[in-house]
Scaffold this motif. Structure first.
Motif, PDB file in Angstrom:
ATOM      1  N   ASN A 100      58.102  15.380  50.015  1.00 49.28           N
ATOM      2  CA  ASN A 100      59.376  16.086  50.124  1.00 49.28           C
ATOM      3  C   ASN A 100      60.093  15.621  51.391  1.00 49.28           C
ATOM      4  O   ASN A 100      59.753  16.055  52.489  1.00 49.28           O
ATOM      5  N   PRO A 101      61.100  14.738  51.266  1.00 45.87           N
ATOM      6  CA  PRO A 101      61.808  14.248  52.440  1.00 45.87           C
ATOM      7  C   PRO A 101      62.867  15.210  52.965  1.00 45.87           C
ATOM      8  O   PRO A 101      63.480  14.949  53.990  1.00 45.87           O
ATOM      9  N   ASN A 102      63.069  16.353  52.290  1.00 42.98           N
ATOM     10  CA  ASN A 102      64.112  17.292  52.697  1.00 42.98           C
ATOM     11  C   ASN A 102      63.706  18.151  53.887  1.00 42.98           C
ATOM     12  O   ASN A 102      64.565  18.756  54.524  1.00 42.98           O
ATOM     13  N   THR A 103      62.432  18.229  54.204  1.00 41.14           N
ATOM     14  CA  THR A 103      61.978  19.019  55.335  1.00 41.14           C
ATOM     15  C   THR A 103      61.882  18.134  56.570  1.00 41.14           C
ATOM     16  O   THR A 103      61.850  16.914  56.466  1.00 41.14           O
ATOM     17  N   ASN A 104      61.842  18.761  57.726  1.00 38.81           N
ATOM     18  CA  ASN A 104      61.700  17.999  58.967  1.00 38.81           C
ATOM     19  C   ASN A 104      60.564  18.592  59.767  1.00 38.81           C
ATOM     20  O   ASN A 104      60.676  19.740  60.195  1.00 38.81           O
ATOM     21  N   PRO A 105      59.457  17.893  59.982  1.00 36.75           N
ATOM     22  CA  PRO A 105      59.102  16.573  59.475  1.00 36.75           C
ATOM     23  C   PRO A 105      58.823  16.619  57.976  1.00 36.75           C
ATOM     24  O   PRO A 105      58.515  17.674  57.436  1.00 36.75           O
ATOM     25  N   ALA A 106      58.948  15.464  57.328  1.00 38.39           N
ATOM     26  CA  ALA A 106      58.779  15.372  55.876  1.00 38.39           C
ATOM     27  C   ALA A 106      57.389  15.863  55.471  1.00 38.39           C
ATOM     28  O   ALA A 106      56.404  15.655  56.173  1.00 38.39           O
ATOM     29  N   THR A 107      57.329  16.521  54.322  1.00 38.21           N
ATOM     30  CA  THR A 107      56.072  17.067  53.822  1.00 38.21           C
ATOM     31  C   THR A 107      55.440  16.067  52.860  1.00 38.21           C
ATOM     32  O   THR A 107      56.080  15.643  51.904  1.00 38.21           O
ATOM     33  N   VAL A 108      54.184  15.706  53.128  1.00 43.16           N
ATOM     34  CA  VAL A 108      53.453  14.788  52.254  1.00 43.16           C
ATOM     35  C   VAL A 108      52.116  15.438  51.906  1.00 43.16           C
ATOM     36  O   VAL A 108      51.312  15.725  52.793  1.00 43.16           O
ATOM     37  N   ASP A 109      51.902  15.706  50.619  1.00 41.06           N
ATOM     38  CA  ASP A 109      50.616  16.194  50.120  1.00 41.06           C
ATOM     39  C   ASP A 109      50.008  15.049  49.326  1.00 41.06           C
ATOM     40  O   ASP A 109      50.636  14.562  48.386  1.00 41.06           O
ATOM     41  N   LEU A 110      48.795  14.630  49.709  1.00 38.25           N
ATOM     42  CA  LEU A 110      48.201  13.464  49.068  1.00 38.25           C
ATOM     43  C   LEU A 110      46.722  13.679  48.851  1.00 38.25           C
ATOM     44  O   LEU A 110      46.011  14.175  49.738  1.00 38.25           O
ATOM     45  N   ASN A 111      46.237  13.292  47.674  1.00 40.05           N
ATOM     46  CA  ASN A 111      44.813  13.257  47.388  1.00 40.05           C
ATOM     47  C   ASN A 111      44.305  11.921  47.933  1.00 40.05           C
ATOM     48  O   ASN A 111      44.404  10.892  47.261  1.00 40.05           O
ATOM     49  N   VAL A 112      43.792  11.930  49.159  1.00 42.48           N
ATOM     50  CA  VAL A 112      43.404  10.693  49.846  1.00 42.48           C
ATOM     51  C   VAL A 112      42.288   9.978  49.092  1.00 42.48           C
ATOM     52  O   VAL A 112      42.335   8.752  48.917  1.00 42.48           O
ATOM     53  N   ASP A 113      41.307  10.738  48.620  1.00 36.71           N
ATOM     54  CA  ASP A 113      40.183  10.107  47.919  1.00 36.71           C
ATOM     55  C   ASP A 113      40.634   9.444  46.616  1.00 36.71           C
ATOM     56  O   ASP A 113      40.175   8.347  46.279  1.00 36.71           O
ATOM     57  N   GLY A 114      41.534  10.090  45.899  1.00 33.91           N
ATOM     58  CA  GLY A 114      42.060   9.487  44.666  1.00 33.91           C
ATOM     59  C   GLY A 114      42.855   8.224  44.954  1.00 33.91           C
ATOM     60  O   GLY A 114      42.759   7.229  44.226  1.00 33.91           O
ATOM     61  N   ALA A 115      43.645   8.243  46.038  1.00 37.67           N
ATOM     62  CA  ALA A 115      44.425   7.061  46.411  1.00 37.67           C
ATOM     63  C   ALA A 115      43.495   5.912  46.806  1.00 37.67           C
ATOM     64  O   ALA A 115      43.734   4.756  46.424  1.00 37.67           O
ATOM     65  N   VAL A 116      42.435   6.219  47.546  1.00 44.17           N
ATOM     66  CA  VAL A 116      41.476   5.179  47.953  1.00 44.17           C
ATOM     67  C   VAL A 116      40.792   4.588  46.725  1.00 44.17           C
ATOM     68  O   VAL A 116      40.594   3.371  46.647  1.00 44.17           O
ATOM     69  N   LYS A 117      40.455   5.439  45.765  1.00 43.77           N
ATOM     70  CA  LYS A 117      39.824   4.951  44.529  1.00 43.77           C
ATOM     71  C   LYS A 117      40.732   3.937  43.834  1.00 43.77           C
ATOM     72  O   LYS A 117      40.279   2.861  43.424  1.00 43.77           O
ATOM     73  N   TRP A 118      42.020   4.264  43.724  1.00 43.93           N
ATOM     74  CA  TRP A 118      42.953   3.341  43.072  1.00 43.93           C
ATOM     75  C   TRP A 118      43.139   2.068  43.893  1.00 43.93           C
ATOM     76  O   TRP A 118      43.239   0.976  43.328  1.00 43.93           O
ATOM     77  N   LEU A 119      43.182   2.190  45.205  1.00 49.73           N
ATOM     78  CA  LEU A 119      43.324   0.994  46.048  1.00 49.73           C
ATOM     79  C   LEU A 119      42.117   0.075  45.894  1.00 49.73           C
ATOM     80  O   LEU A 119      42.250  -1.150  45.849  1.00 49.73           O
ATOM     81  N   GLN A 120      40.925   0.653  45.809  1.00 48.26           N
ATOM     82  CA  GLN A 120      39.714  -0.153  45.647  1.00 48.26           C
ATOM     83  C   GLN A 120      39.654  -0.806  44.272  1.00 48.26           C
ATOM     84  O   GLN A 120      39.032  -1.846  44.110  1.00 48.26           O
ATOM     85  N   ASN A 121      40.323  -0.210  43.297  1.00 50.41           N
ATOM     86  CA  ASN A 121      40.362  -0.795  41.960  1.00 50.41           C
ATOM     87  C   ASN A 121      41.486  -1.812  41.808  1.00 50.41           C
ATOM     88  O   ASN A 121      41.695  -2.335  40.720  1.00 50.41           O
ATOM     89  N   GLY A 122      42.247  -2.055  42.880  1.00 46.95           N
ATOM     90  CA  GLY A 122      43.242  -3.114  42.844  1.00 46.95           C
ATOM     91  C   GLY A 122      44.685  -2.676  42.692  1.00 46.95           C
ATOM     92  O   GLY A 122      45.565  -3.519  42.509  1.00 46.95           O
ATOM     93  N   ALA A 123      44.959  -1.395  42.762  1.00 48.98           N
ATOM     94  CA  ALA A 123      46.345  -0.929  42.648  1.00 48.98           C
ATOM     95  C   ALA A 123      47.142  -1.385  43.863  1.00 48.98           C
ATOM     96  O   ALA A 123      46.648  -1.348  44.986  1.00 48.98           O
ATOM     97  N   GLN A 124      48.376  -1.793  43.645  1.00 47.00           N
ATOM     98  CA  GLN A 124      49.245  -2.269  44.719  1.00 47.00           C
ATOM     99  C   GLN A 124      50.307  -1.208  45.010  1.00 47.00           C
ATOM    100  O   GLN A 124      51.096  -0.872  44.129  1.00 47.00           O
ATOM    101  N   PRO A 125      50.366  -0.686  46.232  1.00 43.94           N
ATOM    102  CA  PRO A 125      51.396   0.302  46.549  1.00 43.94           C
ATOM    103  C   PRO A 125      52.747  -0.367  46.801  1.00 43.94           C
ATOM    104  O   PRO A 125      52.816  -1.494  47.306  1.00 43.94           O
TER     105      PRO A 125
END
Length: 171
Positions: A41-66
Motif C-alpha cells: 500500500n503506497p498510500n500510507t507514509n511510510p508505505a505498508t508492505v505485507d509479505l510472506n518472506v518464506d513463500g517469496a524465497v521459495k519462488w526465488l529459489q525455483n527461478g522466479a524473476q522479480p
C-alpha cells in the motif's frame, strides 16, 4: 513457463493498492496468478508492505524473476537477503542457525529504522500543528487589538461631550 514476481494493481483511481504475486510472465498484469505473496500500500507514509518472506524465497529459489519494483519490495522486507543466506547455507559457508541469527539481526535493525521514520513524521506533524496554532493565535490577537482602539475612541468621544454638558450645566 517463466515465472515472475510482480505487482497486481487493485484499488480505485488515484488510490492504488497492489498485491505481490507470483505469475506466469505471459499472463495479463491483473490476470491469473499462481500464488499471492503479499500486499503493498503506497498510500500510507511510510508505505505498508505485507509479505510472506518464506513463500517469496521459495519462488526465488525455483527461478522466479522479480520485476524492478517487486525486487525493491522484496529487498525492503528481507526476502532477497534470506535467499542469499539460504544459498550460503547450501554451499556450506554458514550454518542454518548463523543464517537465521543474521536475518533476525537485520530485521531488528530495519524495524528500528522504520519506527524512527514514523516517529519523525509524527513529531513533524505535531510541530506543524503547534506552529499553525501559534499563527492563528497571533492573527486573533491582532484582530482583537485592531478592534479594541475603536471601542476606546468611542468612549473618548463621549467624554468630551459629557464635559461640555457639565460645563453647560454650570453656566
Amino acid at each position: 513457463m517463466p515465472v515472475k514476481i510482480r505487482l497486481q494493481r487493485h484499488g480505485k483511481k488515484g488510490k492504488p493498492y497492489y498485491w505481490i504475486v507470483a505469475a506466469d510472465s505471459r499472463a495479463k498484469r491483473d490476470g491469473k496468478y499462481l500464488e499471492k505473496l503479499g500486499a503493498y500500500n503506497p498510500n500510507t507514509n511510510p508505505a505498508t508492505v505485507d509479505l510472506n518472506v518464506d513463500g517469496a524465497v521459495k519462488w526465488l529459489q525455483n527461478g522466479a524473476q522479480p520485476t524492478d519494483t517487486a525486487r525493491t519490495l522484496l529487498s525492503y522486507k528481507g526476502a532477497l537477503l534470506k535467499n542469499h543466506l539460504a544459498g550460503g547455507v547450501k554451499k556450506g559457508a554458514l550454518t542454518e542457525e548463523q543464517a537465521e541469527e543474521k536475518f533476525n539481526a537485520w530485521l531488528e535493525e530495519k524495524a528500528a529504522k522504520i519506527q524512527a521514520k514514523a516517529d519523525g513524521l509524527s513529531e513533524a506533524e505535531a510541530k506543524a500543528k503547534a506552529e499553525a496554532l501559534a499563527a492563528e493565535k497571533a492573527v486573533n490577537d491582532a484582530r482583537i487589538a485592531a478592534a479594541a482602539p475603536v471601542v476606546e475612541e468611542a468612549t473618548e468621544e463621549d467624554a468630551p461631550t459629557a464635559e461640555a454638558e457639565a460645563s453647560n450645566e454650570e453656566e
